[in-house]
Write an enzyme that holds these catalytic residues in place. Structure first.
Site, PDB file in Angstrom:
ATOM      1  N   CYS A 295       2.519  -5.229   6.473  1.00 35.89           N
ATOM      2  CA  CYS A 295       2.168  -4.646   4.899  1.00 35.89           C
ATOM      3  C   CYS A 295       3.504  -4.705   4.544  1.00 35.89           C
ATOM      4  O   CYS A 295       4.697  -4.046   5.622  1.00 35.89           O
ATOM      5  CB  CYS A 295       1.297  -3.852   4.955  1.00 35.89           C
ATOM      6  SG  CYS A 295      -0.097  -4.164   5.670  1.00 35.89           S
TER       7      CYS A 295
ATOM      8  N   HIS B  57       0.716  -1.033  -0.050  1.00 31.72           N
ATOM      9  CA  HIS B  57       0.062  -0.021  -0.171  1.00 31.72           C
ATOM     10  C   HIS B  57       1.033   1.691   0.306  1.00 31.72           C
ATOM     11  O   HIS B  57       2.505   1.165   0.186  1.00 31.72           O
ATOM     12  CB  HIS B  57      -0.933   0.144   1.243  1.00 31.72           C
ATOM     13  CG  HIS B  57      -0.619  -0.378   3.016  1.00 31.72           C
ATOM     14  ND1 HIS B  57       0.636   1.075   3.238  1.00 31.72           N
ATOM     15  CD2 HIS B  57      -0.572  -0.740   3.284  1.00 31.72           C
ATOM     16  CE1 HIS B  57       0.690   0.912   4.077  1.00 31.72           C
ATOM     17  NE2 HIS B  57       0.268  -0.746   4.015  1.00 31.72           N
TER      18      HIS B  57
END
Length: 159
Positions: free
Chosen positions: A134, A112
């Site tokens: 992430c 992301h």
């Protein structure tokens, strides 16, 4: 499916209009993500990881980024982070291992951009491992990545 665009990516390589990723390779120890079409490097990015990056993700909350072979299986349309592409963690082996340990394997591991509204801080925060597991890029890099990498592309994550 071919994508019709030309970009100057982080690697400063000018890509032909038909360039499309066939593999994403992550080297956690180098904090580097490389996008390939066959054996040609299309792009390479400096990444931020989870706050505890060394080793394979074992359970929810351990702030580790998984290691192994997965698939980039969908784009999260309502992401709190600019744009986000989901990594297919946990797979069946991850689920079995977590169950044997009596813990949740966690999930929603994404590639992301920056938190919505805070993209201007990327010049600072990308120097730190700040995610919960992430893989983070700058917003500009995430725009390039989503344009270059189709859903269904394999991703290999190693230390």
């Amino acid at each position: 499916m071919q994508r019709l665009f030309v970009l100057m990516l982080t690697t400063l390589v000018s890509l032909p209009a038909w360039a499309e990723a066939t593999l994403v390779q992550v080297d956690k120890s180098e904090r580097r993500m490389t996008v390939f079409e066959g054996d040609q490097i299309l792009a390479s990015y400096h990444i931020a990881l989870g706050g505890n990056p060394q080793g394979h993700k074992q359970q929810e909350g351990d702030e580790k980024t998984p290691e192994g072979s997965y698939v980039l299986d969908y784009i999260k349309e309502d992401s709190a982070y600019h744009k986000a592409m989901h990594i297919s963690y946990p797979d069946q082996a991850d689920q079995r291992n977590a169950k044997a340990r009596g813990v949740s394997p966690g999930g929603f591991i994404m590639i992301h951009g920056q938190r919505n509204g805070l993209g201007w801080l990327s010049g600072i925060v990308q120097h730190f491992n700040w995610t919960d597991g992430c893989i983070a890029l700058t917003n500009k890099e995430m725009d390039e990545f989503v344009a270059l990498v189709p859903i269904g592309t394999p991703i290999r994550i190693d230390w």
